[in-house]
Motif scaffolding. Structure first.
Motif, PDB file in Angstrom:
ATOM      1  N   PHE A  41      14.084  61.207 -61.135  1.00 44.81           N
ATOM      2  CA  PHE A  41      14.710  62.380 -60.914  1.00 44.81           C
ATOM      3  C   PHE A  41      13.853  63.612 -61.741  1.00 44.81           C
ATOM      4  O   PHE A  41      13.616  64.717 -61.308  1.00 44.81           O
ATOM      5  N   LYS A  42      13.222  63.289 -62.786  1.00 43.75           N
ATOM      6  CA  LYS A  42      12.444  64.103 -63.913  1.00 43.75           C
ATOM      7  C   LYS A  42      11.184  64.397 -63.165  1.00 43.75           C
ATOM      8  O   LYS A  42      10.627  65.473 -63.156  1.00 43.75           O
ATOM      9  N   GLU A  43      10.606  63.437 -62.397  1.00 43.50           N
ATOM     10  CA  GLU A  43       9.274  63.584 -61.672  1.00 43.50           C
ATOM     11  C   GLU A  43       9.370  64.499 -60.639  1.00 43.50           C
ATOM     12  O   GLU A  43       8.489  65.196 -60.454  1.00 43.50           O
ATOM     13  N   ASN A  44      10.359  64.522 -59.892  1.00 41.30           N
ATOM     14  CA  ASN A  44      10.475  65.124 -58.743  1.00 41.30           C
ATOM     15  C   ASN A  44      11.294  66.424 -58.611  1.00 41.30           C
ATOM     16  O   ASN A  44      11.226  67.137 -57.813  1.00 41.30           O
ATOM     17  N   ILE A  45      11.881  66.812 -59.777  1.00 38.12           N
ATOM     18  CA  ILE A  45      12.880  67.743 -59.837  1.00 38.12           C
ATOM     19  C   ILE A  45      12.147  69.011 -59.494  1.00 38.12           C
ATOM     20  O   ILE A  45      12.922  69.958 -58.601  1.00 38.12           O
ATOM     21  N   ARG A  46      11.023  69.635 -59.675  1.00 36.54           N
ATOM     22  CA  ARG A  46      10.607  70.960 -59.674  1.00 36.54           C
ATOM     23  C   ARG A  46      10.405  71.115 -57.971  1.00 36.54           C
ATOM     24  O   ARG A  46      10.733  71.900 -57.231  1.00 36.54           O
ATOM     25  N   GLN A  47       9.460  69.974 -57.383  1.00 41.47           N
ATOM     26  CA  GLN A  47       9.034  69.929 -56.248  1.00 41.47           C
ATOM     27  C   GLN A  47      10.549  69.916 -55.129  1.00 41.47           C
ATOM     28  O   GLN A  47      10.613  70.556 -54.258  1.00 41.47           O
ATOM     29  N   SER A  48      11.252  68.988 -55.620  1.00 42.65           N
ATOM     30  CA  SER A  48      12.305  68.691 -54.652  1.00 42.65           C
ATOM     31  C   SER A  48      13.422  70.076 -54.771  1.00 42.65           C
ATOM     32  O   SER A  48      14.139  70.069 -53.657  1.00 42.65           O
ATOM     33  N   THR A  49      13.627  70.551 -55.908  1.00 40.58           N
ATOM     34  CA  THR A  49      14.558  71.675 -55.898  1.00 40.58           C
ATOM     35  C   THR A  49      14.127  72.726 -55.210  1.00 40.58           C
ATOM     36  O   THR A  49      14.636  73.369 -54.222  1.00 40.58           O
ATOM     37  N   VAL A  50      12.662  73.101 -55.177  1.00 41.20           N
ATOM     38  CA  VAL A  50      12.057  74.187 -54.307  1.00 41.20           C
ATOM     39  C   VAL A  50      12.465  73.676 -52.540  1.00 41.20           C
ATOM     40  O   VAL A  50      12.718  74.421 -51.826  1.00 41.20           O
ATOM     41  N   LEU A  51      12.076  72.341 -52.128  1.00 38.86           N
ATOM     42  CA  LEU A  51      12.320  72.045 -50.863  1.00 38.86           C
ATOM     43  C   LEU A  51      13.798  72.140 -50.450  1.00 38.86           C
ATOM     44  O   LEU A  51      13.986  72.671 -49.538  1.00 38.86           O
ATOM     45  N   TRP A  52      14.635  71.672 -51.503  1.00 33.54           N
ATOM     46  CA  TRP A  52      16.327  71.695 -51.165  1.00 33.54           C
ATOM     47  C   TRP A  52      16.559  73.263 -50.793  1.00 33.54           C
ATOM     48  O   TRP A  52      17.234  73.665 -50.117  1.00 33.54           O
ATOM     49  N   LEU A  53      16.018  74.106 -51.656  1.00 32.76           N
ATOM     50  CA  LEU A  53      16.386  75.437 -51.459  1.00 32.76           C
ATOM     51  C   LEU A  53      15.937  76.123 -50.338  1.00 32.76           C
ATOM     52  O   LEU A  53      16.383  76.938 -49.642  1.00 32.76           O
ATOM     53  N   ILE A  54      14.874  75.688 -49.890  1.00 37.84           N
ATOM     54  CA  ILE A  54      14.325  76.092 -48.588  1.00 37.84           C
ATOM     55  C   ILE A  54      14.976  75.622 -47.274  1.00 37.84           C
ATOM     56  O   ILE A  54      15.463  76.343 -46.417  1.00 37.84           O
ATOM     57  N   MET A  55      15.279  74.364 -47.371  1.00 38.46           N
ATOM     58  CA  MET A  55      16.356  73.647 -46.283  1.00 38.46           C
ATOM     59  C   MET A  55      17.837  74.206 -46.342  1.00 38.46           C
ATOM     60  O   MET A  55      18.472  74.267 -45.385  1.00 38.46           O
ATOM     61  N   LEU A  56      18.299  74.476 -47.579  1.00 40.55           N
ATOM     62  CA  LEU A  56      19.399  75.155 -47.675  1.00 40.55           C
ATOM     63  C   LEU A  56      19.699  76.444 -46.967  1.00 40.55           C
ATOM     64  O   LEU A  56      20.573  76.740 -46.353  1.00 40.55           O
ATOM     65  N   ALA A  57      18.566  77.184 -47.051  1.00 41.18           N
ATOM     66  CA  ALA A  57      18.377  78.445 -46.556  1.00 41.18           C
ATOM     67  C   ALA A  57      18.310  78.362 -45.163  1.00 41.18           C
ATOM     68  O   ALA A  57      18.874  79.093 -44.285  1.00 41.18           O
ATOM     69  N   LEU A  58      17.254  77.428 -44.723  1.00 34.09           N
ATOM     70  CA  LEU A  58      17.226  77.121 -43.150  1.00 34.09           C
ATOM     71  C   LEU A  58      18.808  76.544 -42.654  1.00 34.09           C
ATOM     72  O   LEU A  58      19.116  77.137 -41.517  1.00 34.09           O
ATOM     73  N   GLY A  59      19.502  76.024 -43.333  1.00 38.66           N
ATOM     74  CA  GLY A  59      20.867  75.610 -42.883  1.00 38.66           C
ATOM     75  C   GLY A  59      21.892  76.529 -42.836  1.00 38.66           C
ATOM     76  O   GLY A  59      22.512  76.716 -41.649  1.00 38.66           O
ATOM     77  N   PHE A  60      21.688  77.521 -43.560  1.00 39.77           N
ATOM     78  CA  PHE A  60      22.683  78.639 -43.337  1.00 39.77           C
ATOM     79  C   PHE A  60      22.159  79.505 -42.207  1.00 39.77           C
ATOM     80  O   PHE A  60      22.938  80.073 -41.516  1.00 39.77           O
ATOM     81  N   PHE A  61      20.731  79.684 -42.071  1.00 40.16           N
ATOM     82  CA  PHE A  61      20.369  80.105 -40.881  1.00 40.16           C
ATOM     83  C   PHE A  61      20.661  79.853 -39.528  1.00 40.16           C
ATOM     84  O   PHE A  61      21.220  80.581 -38.668  1.00 40.16           O
TER      85      PHE A  61
END
Length: 211
Positions: free
Chosen positions: A68-88
């Protein structure tokens, strides 16, 4: 009779696996509560279940928290992009479903096809984030390519997830307490023994590669 209480007994190994999956589900839910951390929480979940699929699991909490700690920065950016695409896609499906002019149905089904591809990428992205040490651009590209080249297997993974959630919601609600862990574990079996070996990704995770 003595073998019944031996730690290596298949029954106790199964119960131990169920217990691990239960705690993994609790960890995933707890660390996903802020919503923006769902990506990091999901990649950490797959980091552990991928190891479990190879029978290499160690301490569940420590492994999960480390990933969780190792991946939090990259995973959060990816998740926010995918979340925006989901709303789209959700917004597009809603708008074009209600539209009445000629050609609206075609655009709706076009959106629907791309929404399915999006959902399949959403399934693959957390385990690929857990396994691969690369940047966001390459992760998107590799997730898309793996999804296209293994479409039937990713479809099967989506069906597994849908069935487990449906069983928990409509048949036996306690299944929901282990649902996330069971889905990730079954997906990890498919990934570890069918998909990842095709690309040489069946040995080292991105967390382990950093250490």
């Amino acid at each position: 009779m003595g073998n019944l209480f031996h730690y290596d007994n298949p029954i106790w190994r199964f119960m131990g696996k169920v217990t691990d999956i239960f705690f993994l589900t609790l960890l995933w839910v707890f660390l996903s509560l802020p919503v923006v951390t769902i990506g990091a929480s999901s990649s950490a979940l797959y980091y552990v279940t991928l190891k479990m699929a190879r029978n290499e699991e160690s301490y569940i909490f420590q492994s999960y928290w480390k990933a969780f700690k190792e991946n939090i920065r990259q995973s959060t950016v990816l998740w926010l992009i995918m979340l925006a695409l989901g709303f789209f896609f959700a917004g597009g499906l809603y708008i074009w479903h209600r539209a009445q002019f000629q050609g609206a149905a075609f655009i709706f089904w076009l959106y629907f096809v791309f929404a399915i591809l999006y959902l399949f990428m959403l399934i693959l992205m957390p385990p690929l984030t857990a396994r691969l040490d690369t940047d966001i651009k390459n992760l998107f590209f590799m997730t898309f390519m793996v999804m296209l080249k293994n479409f039937s297997w990713v479809l099967f993974m989506a069906v597994i997830a849908g069935c487990i959630i449906a069983l928990g919601v409509f048949v036996f609600w306690p299944i929901l307490f282990i649902s996330a862990g069971v889905i990730a574990f079954t997906h990890s079996k498919i990934l570890e023994y069918i998909i990842f070996p095709k690309y040489g990704w069946d040995s080292v995770s991105r967390v382990e590669a950093k250490n």
